[in-house]
Structure formats: C-alpha cells, structure tokens
Write an enzyme that holds these catalytic residues in place. Structure first.
Site, mmCIF file in Angstrom:
data_model
loop_
_atom_site.group_PDB
_atom_site.id
_atom_site.type_symbol
_atom_site.label_atom_id
_atom_site.label_comp_id
_atom_site.label_asym_id
_atom_site.label_seq_id
_atom_site.Cartn_x
_atom_site.Cartn_y
_atom_site.Cartn_z
ATOM 1 N N GLU A 1 0.847 -1.184 0.000
ATOM 2 C CA GLU A 1 0.000 0.000 0.000
ATOM 3 C C GLU A 1 0.880 1.231 0.000
ATOM 4 O O GLU A 1 1.894 1.277 0.701
ATOM 5 C CB GLU A 1 -0.915 -0.004 1.224
ATOM 6 C CG GLU A 1 -1.957 1.094 1.219
ATOM 7 C CD GLU A 1 -3.009 0.878 2.311
ATOM 8 O OE1 GLU A 1 -3.871 1.760 2.451
ATOM 9 O OE2 GLU A 1 -2.948 -0.156 2.995
ATOM 10 N N GLY A 2 0.520 2.219 -0.817
ATOM 11 C CA GLY A 2 1.289 3.457 -0.895
ATOM 12 C C GLY A 2 0.403 4.664 -0.727
ATOM 13 O O GLY A 2 -0.782 4.559 -0.391
ATOM 14 N N MET B 1 -0.848 6.701 -2.917
ATOM 15 C CA MET B 1 -1.924 6.914 -3.885
ATOM 16 C C MET B 1 -2.798 5.691 -4.101
ATOM 17 O O MET B 1 -3.873 5.806 -4.674
ATOM 18 C CB MET B 1 -1.344 7.357 -5.227
ATOM 19 C CG MET B 1 -0.782 8.764 -5.216
ATOM 20 S SD MET B 1 -0.397 9.335 -6.872
ATOM 21 C CE MET B 1 0.919 8.228 -7.325
ATOM 22 N N VAL C 1 -1.728 -1.996 -3.862
ATOM 23 C CA VAL C 1 -1.238 -2.880 -4.916
ATOM 24 C C VAL C 1 -1.630 -4.317 -4.594
ATOM 25 O O VAL C 1 -1.418 -4.796 -3.471
ATOM 26 C CB VAL C 1 0.293 -2.767 -5.072
ATOM 27 C CG1 VAL C 1 0.783 -3.676 -6.194
ATOM 28 C CG2 VAL C 1 0.687 -1.324 -5.347
ATOM 29 N N ASP D 1 10.687 10.561 -7.139
ATOM 30 C CA ASP D 1 10.394 9.847 -5.885
ATOM 31 C C ASP D 1 11.239 8.587 -5.788
ATOM 32 O O ASP D 1 10.753 7.526 -5.405
ATOM 33 C CB ASP D 1 8.907 9.513 -5.795
ATOM 34 C CG ASP D 1 8.477 9.143 -4.369
ATOM 35 O OD1 ASP D 1 9.173 9.559 -3.421
ATOM 36 O OD2 ASP D 1 7.477 8.428 -4.219
#
Length: 924
Positions: free
Chosen positions: A17-18, A20, A23, A135
């Site tokens: 999880e990020g 935005m 996944v 990033d």
C-alpha cells in the site's frame, strides 16, 4: 477486494500500500499470467490532483521500454458495488524491495555496484525520454532473486523538454497540454530522499534524481539514511544545510572513488553534481570492473573522533563568540531586559522586509511565521507561511499564493498549521507542517487558534478597523479536521481575538463593541460570559490596546501585548481559575522602544519556557496615486511623497497638485510641514513647542487651517501662506478661531474665505467666515469628513453608526441655511465602512476610503451631474491588500485622503521587522 474481478483481472492477494493506492497480485484471465494491479485509493477519487498523478504514472512508465523499469500493461476504470475504481495493470515481479534487502550495515560492495548500475541505467533511460522520477527511494526498487532490478512508481514523474545546453532549462512541459501535476512551491516526494531544490518546492530536473540516487547509494553502502533527524522537519533541515557523515566511517572498507562519487551526487549546489545519469552509471561500471579485477583500492576506516574533537572545539568556540556578540548587542539595545525576567535572547531572522506572526509548536522545536522574504529586495510583496526547526535551521517556504498568508498557528501535535489567507475573500486554511495541499476550512475567518485537545479551531469574523477594534466581529469554531463552522452563543457577540484555556473548555476573548468598554471576557462554548478584566484596569496602569495572545499551560497566566507610551511590549498577568478575574498588576516581559508583538510561548522538554515575538518598526509616510481625477482613471504607479522616518499623516494637496501639506513629528513634536513637489523643498510652517496636526488647505494653497493641541482642550488656528523670494511657501502669522474649544478643521470653500469645522470634536459642523468672523451651523448631527464641491453648491460628508461603520452622503448647500436631512443623498449603502470622501474637481466624482472588499482601499463613485445620485458601480482606484504597506496600518482616525487634478495623496503605514527568541523564567 480479494476474489473480485476488475475487467478480466482476478484479485488474488494484497502486495502493498502506498500514498496513492493499494497494490494487489492478480491473474490475467485472458493471457493466463500473473500481474500486479494498483488501485487508486477510494478516498482519492474525489481529489483531482491525486487522480492526475495516478494517470500520469501509467503514462510516464508506459512510455519507457527498459529491462529495469516495470512494464505497464493497461489503465482502466471498473464499476463495482462501491462505485467507480481506477486502476493500473503492470508487470508482476517476484522479489523484495531494496529497503528490505539493505541490512544494518548495508549491502556487500558487489551487490551495491550491481544494483546501483541497474538503477542508474533505468534512470538514464527515463531522463533521455524527458521524464524525471522525483520519488526515487529503496521502497520503489524491486530486486528479484536473480539480482535483477525493477524501478517502480513514476507517480510523481514530471515530463520535461530535452534541450541542448544547461539542463537547468529543461523544465518545459511537453507531453501534457496542461501544467505539470506538481507546481513550483508544492513539496512532493519522500522526505528522506528529496533533493534540496525539491525540498524547497523549486523546479527540478534530472539532477534532482541524481541527488536522490546518491541518497539511495549512500544507504546501500552504509545501511543508514544519508540525512537523519528526530522529525521530518529536522530531516528537511539536514538536506538543506547539513552534510552526511562520510560513507567511509562505516565499519569495513569503502572504496575512496565510490565515496567521492556519492559525495558528488549529494552536493547541495545542483550545478556541481554530475549533470547526467549516464556519467554516474559509467563511473559505477568502472568501479565494478576494478573491483572484479582486484585493482580497486579501498580506504581504511576513518578515525572520526580526532576530527570530531577538533571541529567540536572550533564550533564551540565560534558558538561562544556568536552568543557573546548577540548578548552584548541585545544588552546595548534593550538594557531593561534583565529587569523583566528575560534570560537568553537571540535574533532568529534577519530580513529587510516584514517577517512577523511567529508561532511555536507545543514542544518549542518548530517555528512558523509569515514573511515577504521571497520577494525582490526593496519591493513590497505578499506574506507567505514559512516553517523552520529551532535553533538555526534553514526556513522552509510552505505557501506561495499572491495574497497575504499570515497568522499561522500549530496544531497541538505539530503536524498541521492553520493560517489566515487573504485569497478569495479571506478565510482560514490548514496545511501540513512540512508542506502539501492547502485546505480552506472557514470563510472570512481571522486569528485561528487550535484548542489544546486538537478538536477545534477558534477564530473571529468581521473587519479589523484599527489596533484594538474590530467591526461586526463574532467568535466561531470549526472542527480541526474540517466541517461545518459553528457560531457560538450570544455571549461571544462583539468578540474577537479568541484564545483557549488549557483544558479546551473555555475561550477568552476581547469585547470589541464600538463606544463600549473593551475588556476581556471568558465563556464556555455554551454558557454565559464572565468579565475577566475591564478596560479601566488597563487604563489605571497606563496600558492601551491590551490584546491577549496566549494562556499558559499551567492555567493561571495570560500573555498579552499592550501599548505604553509610544512602545508596544509583551506583558504577563495572572488569572484566577476560580473567579476568572485578574487583580494583580501586569508585569512587563519585553521593554523595547518600538513594537514588540505577536508573542508565542511553548514548554520545552526540560520544562523551561521558550518565547518568540516579532520586533517591528512602523514607518508612516505620504504616498501619491497618479490619476486623472475627473475621469477616475489611474495613470501610473504609487509614489512616495515623503521620505522621513518620522510619523507623517493627514495630507492636504493644493488643487494643482504642486504642493502637499502634512503633519509630522520629525522635529520632536507634531508640526505642519509643506513639500513643494516640483523642487522637493520641505518647509516647517508651525515650528512651535506645541503640537499641531490635521492641516486643511484651500484650493490655491493660500490659506491653512490646522488643529492645535492646546490645554485643556484643542483649538483651531489658521494662517495665510505666501511665498518667499525663491517662490517657496512662507507662513503668515497664526490666529486662533474664536469660540472656545474646537475639534477638526474639515474643508475650505473654493474662495478660501469660509471653513467648515467641528467644535467640539463631537459637536455639529459649523462654518467660520474668516473675513467677518461669523459662525453658522451647517450640519446638526455628529458628522465627519466634510468636503465641498468645486462650486460650493454641494457638501459631502460621512455619518458614523454605533456599529463602527460609516456612510457617505452628499447634500445641497446654498451657503447660508442648513441642509435638511430629507435632502441628503446617500452615495454608499452603509453596509461597509465608507469615509473620508473628497470631490473630484469636476464635481461629478467622489473619492473615498472603503473596506467593501475586506481591506481599506481607495474607491470612487461617479455621480449624476445634477442630482448627485450614484451612477453605476463604485470604481476601485487603489487596492491596499498587503500587510507590509497599507492604509490600515495608519489607523482609522488618520486616513484622510486629498484629491488634486493629477494625483491623490494618501497616508500609508509600512511595517518591517524580524523575529526574536528568548527564554522566560519559570514562575514569572
């Protein structure tokens, strides 16, 4: 999501999880293969910026075809029971992220070089395609069991134009028809791996990725971050001004050439870094070849202690010298400091413009403030919000709007800042303390204050009329996370400048009702208000405009500012938590001779108290707005007419605009001066021991009336103005208008024979005939700011209301009888403060000061030639919207404007200053 189907992709498990999205591992039922799917977070679908980044990631990565860059297969939207869901389908890679591979002591040299070369090659490919990753971090790099690298997450990627020459110019957007998703000034990315230019919200190019790559390479070699700190702001500060510990300090051996390469990548100056990622990749390949051939030279472990001891000694000595110098300078400037309980004092900012509104985080480690430091030297620009770590870190700019952003305040946990912005009509905004998206949470609010429990933000609405007074003010609160604002009960009517009690149960505020005592009151959110202290209490201690700014955490001390004589200082007074009364005398905390304002206090981890405050310098001068007065058309930029550091107000122009009369204290007391605007020559007309102010000149400049501050009451005097042999103004013999104490001289008739004035100041308007000595009453009500049309057939004037607002009227005048109120013609509607009306020479236009747009600005209203009724909408002549220089700074009783054929003279106050820090003695 597990088991659901997006298009022809079946979700099997969650991978990560990020910021935005989430996944998942999924199965492609069409091609019978495993894929990875990133699903945009449900709470981000309403955020256009997040969605645009999400789409940009797919477009940026899909444009690249490289074995070390993750492949993008598809981007689509699925409609599920919970609504529409955007997702990206990409190559599934089995492996671990680089941050999972790096141990406490870093990677072996062989793995570092192999991984670094692949990352560098992938970035070089992206840069050649005009894409900057922005990033880069170990979490965005996957390493397979075979050692193959895959670079992920181009979600912050920026498409740039590839040009010949200096890469610093390669910033024009190519593939996007709209501006890039991140604007200059917005801080995006991951803090620990940002470049200095990225951390400051500046434009970035491929060399920003090179800096981030240096941070990743450093971590692979050492097992620790290149830039570390106790908080995010500390890490940002380190990126901007600190150097990482040499990579060669790690236990073991690091090749000297590898350490040099890392150091070059991490240079603050973007021009001194490697300019192309290809060069970095080639350097790493050379190191790998030397390593594999056994010719790579390693360096011994650095014995850091001896170097550290030397530099600590030097730094310690320098620090002692700096502190001694600062202490001596402060002692010379403010010799009364020890008598007030101040201990260590330090100047935190050194700006030539305005830096003000300091506020501390609850632990005293972070400072936020408002400043126009980002504008060009010598210019008057808008205020932005800045934040810095204490002591001595480099400030970080948070906001970049063209309107003033000011009055910042930290949330109790230090993660957010609320502030007042003048943009879009003005309101309360919040922003993450390290930068990010700004959010408007309340309209028309001033002076935000977080409750100590972090649940609410209190603020006031209304219009600031002058120091110590607001018009139509009310106290309100809004949930700190945003929501529906709540207007508090009637106990808070006419309240402003709210501060919270330490238990978040009460609010202390100032009563700002016009013509009523302006004391302090305290109330619970739903209960009645109790008077804490009356205005008479402060009067008895010769303190004016007492403004509470902080309620100390122990609950029994209030910090406030007040004016004593010509100075504004910080004061402290005890409050009883049982009776909510103040009975002990106030105690001064600062003793400067200027304006010491906006104090903020925090409790340090050791229990000590830290205070910051703004030390401000006020300068009042006369300015000129070039206009075609009869047309209401501005013809040029505002120009300063007087250049003195004295307090200069109340301008009066001759009709031809060649001379300006004004009041000033440049001689030590208040006098009337005149400036010839052709020659620049200035002349003192009333050089006497007493104070004279408020000059009123007739159209030709031959007769002057002014106010004398005689005892026991003011009087009005007049004199003729002649010329000396050089053609410069020469004062005649003053003579006092008979009839006892008088108030203000307002205006001469066009023939220069009759003068309208108040006598006394709150009495009716009268007319004095300078030839016969006759006095007639011409307006019976309490009227202000009278002026005559050029043919003397109309009078313009203002009527003030109990609310503090003022309304402009005109009335016919035959030279003898008093105009009847039924014949008054309203020019403004009374919903705002409209005052100081002055006629254009033609008599068909009226100029005045108005706060109709939330600021004190110059406006004009066209009038019908015969009826003098308003025709059309008011015309904005000069907007005074900035805190640094404005009409509001001059004070509500000194805003007189004067109109000539080619210019309007206005008084404006300019404020400059910086922030100081001190410690307070406990219990004082």
């Amino acid at each position: 999501m597990i088991g659901q189907t997006l298009g022809h992709y079946r979700i099997e498990s969650k991978l990560g999880e990020g910021g935005m999205g989430v996944v998942f591992k999924a199965f492609d039922t069409h091609l019978d293969r495993a894929v990875a799917i990133k699903v945009l977070r449900a709470d981000a679908t309403t955020n256009p910026e997040r969605k645009r980044r999400f789409i940009l990631e797919a477009k940026a990565a899909s444009a690249l075809n490289h074995p070390n860059i993750i492949h993008i297969y598809d981007i689509d939207t699925a409609v599920l029971a919970g609504g529409a869901m955007d997702y990206i389908v990409m190559e599934y890679v089995a492996g671990r992220t680089l941050d999972q591979c790096i141990g406490r002591h870093g990677l072996p040299l062989k793995d570092t070089l192999a991984t670094g070369i692949q990352i560098a090659d992938a970035l070089a490919k992206a840069h050649s395609a005009g894409i900057v990753h922005r990033d880069l971090k170990p979490a965005n790099v996957i390493v397979t069991d075979q050692g193959v690298v895959k670079l992920l997450d181009f979600g912050l990627a920026k498409l740039v134009e590839v040009v010949e020459g200096d890469p610093a110019d390669a910033t024009a957007t190519l593939a996007l028809k709209e501006p890039s998703k991140t604007q200059e000034g917005m801080i995006v990315g991951t803090i620990a791996y940002m470049s200095p230019e990225q951390a400051q919200g500046q434009k970035v190019d491929a060399r920003s990725d090179i800096f981030s790559f240096g941070s990743v390479l450093y971590e692979m070699v050492t097992g620790r971050h290149a830039f570390e700190g106790e908080s995010k702001i500390a890490v940002l500060s380190a990126i901007l001004q600190a150097e990482p510990k040499p990579a060669g300090e790690r236990p073991g051996a690091v090749p000297a050439d590898l350490e040099k390469l890392i150091a070059r990548c991490l240079r603050k100056n973007v021009g001194r870094r490697p300019q192309h990622m290809d060069d970095v990749r080639l350097a790493l390949e050379d190191l790998r070849e030397e390593s594999e051939s056994g010719t790579l030279k390693v360096q011994p472990v650095v014995a850091a202690s001896s170097h550290r001891g030397k530099w600590l000694a030097i730094a310690g000595g320098a620090a002692v010298l700096v502190l001694m110098g600062a202490a001596l300078a402060w002692w010379l400037l403010r010799r009364g400091a020890t008598e007030t309980g101040l201990s260590v004092l330090a100047k935190l900012t050194f700006d030539s413009g305005l830096t003000t509104d300091p506020t501390l985080s609850s632990d005293g480690r972070l400072l936020a403030f408002a400043s126009d430091r980002a504008t060009a030297p010598g210019s008057t620009g808008n205020l932005d919000i800045w934040v810095q770590q204490l002591p001595g870190a480099e400030p970080l700019r948070l906001t970049r709007n063209e309107a003033d952003d000011h009055e910042p305040v930290f949330s109790p946990d230090g993660t957010r800042i609320a502030f007042r912005s003048e943009r879009d009509g003005g309101g309360i905004y919040t922003i993450p303390a390290l930068g990010g998206d700004e959010r408007r949470i309340a309209n028309n609010g001033h002076g935000p204050e977080f409750s100590p429990d972090g649940q609410w933000i209190a603020y006031w609405t209304g219009i600031l009329a002058m120091t110590g007074q607001a018009i139509g003010s009310k106290v309100a609160i809004v949930p700190a996370q945003g929501g529906e604002p709540r207007r508090l009960n009637s106990a808070f009517e006419d309240g402003w400048l709210p501060i919270w009690s330490p238990d978040s149960r009460r609010i202390l505020f100032v009563r700002s009702a016009v013509n009523e005592p302006k004391g302090w009151w305290v109330a619970t959110l739903d209960g009645p208000a109790t008077e804490v202290v009356s205005r008479e209490f402060f009067d008895s201690h010769q303190l004016r405009d007492p403004i509470p700014t902080a309620w100390l955490a122990d609950g029994n001390q209030i910090i406030f500012t007040a004016r004593s004589g010509d100075a504004v200082n910080v004061w402290q007074v005890p409050i009883s938590t049982k009776t909510w009364k103040i009975t002990e005398r106030p105690r001064r905390l600062t003793s400067g001779s200027g304006r010491e304002d906006k104090p903020s206090i925090a409790t340090l981890p050791d229990g000590g108290l830290r205070m910051v405050f703004a030390s401000l310098l006020e300068n009042f001068n006369i300015w000129s707005i070039p206009v075609d007065a009869d047309q209401g058309r501005v013809t040029g930029d505002v120009v300063r007419l007087t250049q003195s550091a004295a307090d200069e107000r109340n301008p009066a122009l001759t009709l031809d605009g060649k001379r300006v009369f004004f009041g000033t204290n440049r001689s030590g007391n208040q006098d009337i001066w005149v400036k010839d605007l052709t020659s620049g020559k200035e002349t003192n007309l009333t050089n006497s021991p007493g104070d004279e102010n408020r000059p009123t000149i007739n159209a030709t400049g031959s007769k002057l009336a002014y106010r004398r501050m005689d005892q026991p009451s003011p009087t009005i005097s007049m004199m003729s103005i002649g010329q000396d042999s050089a053609g410069l103004p020469q004062a005649g013999v003053p003579q006092k208008i008979q009839g006892g104490p008088c108030g203000y001289p307002w205006a001469w008739t066009s023939d220069g024979k009759r003068l309208a004035f108040n006598c006394p100041a709150s009495g009716p308007v009268q007319m004095f005939n300078s030839e016969s000595g006759e006095v007639l009453q011409i307006l019976g009500r309490v009227i202000y700011h009278v002026s005559f049309s050029s043919d003397d057939r109309w009078i313009a004037f203002g009527q003030r209301y109990p609310s503090g607002r003022e309304r402009v009227f005109v009335a016919p005048y035959d030279g003898r009888s008093q105009p009847q109120e039924k014949d008054w013609v309203p020019v403004t509607d009374g919903s705002t403060f409209d005052a100081y009306a002055q006629w254009a020479p033609s008599g068909d236009l009226l100029y005045f000061i108005s706060d109709r747009d939330g600021f004190r600005c110059v406006w004009a209203q066209r009038l019908d030639a015969s009826t003098k009724r308003a025709v059309g909408a008011p015309i904005a002549i000069y907007h005074s919207h900035l805190s640094r220089r404005s009409l509001l700074n001059i004070g509500v009783n000194s805003m007189e404007i004067s109109v000539a054929r080619d210019k309007i003279a206005v008084p404006m106050g300019e404020i400059t200053g910086n922030i100081w820090m001190t410690k307070l003695e406990r219990g004082k």
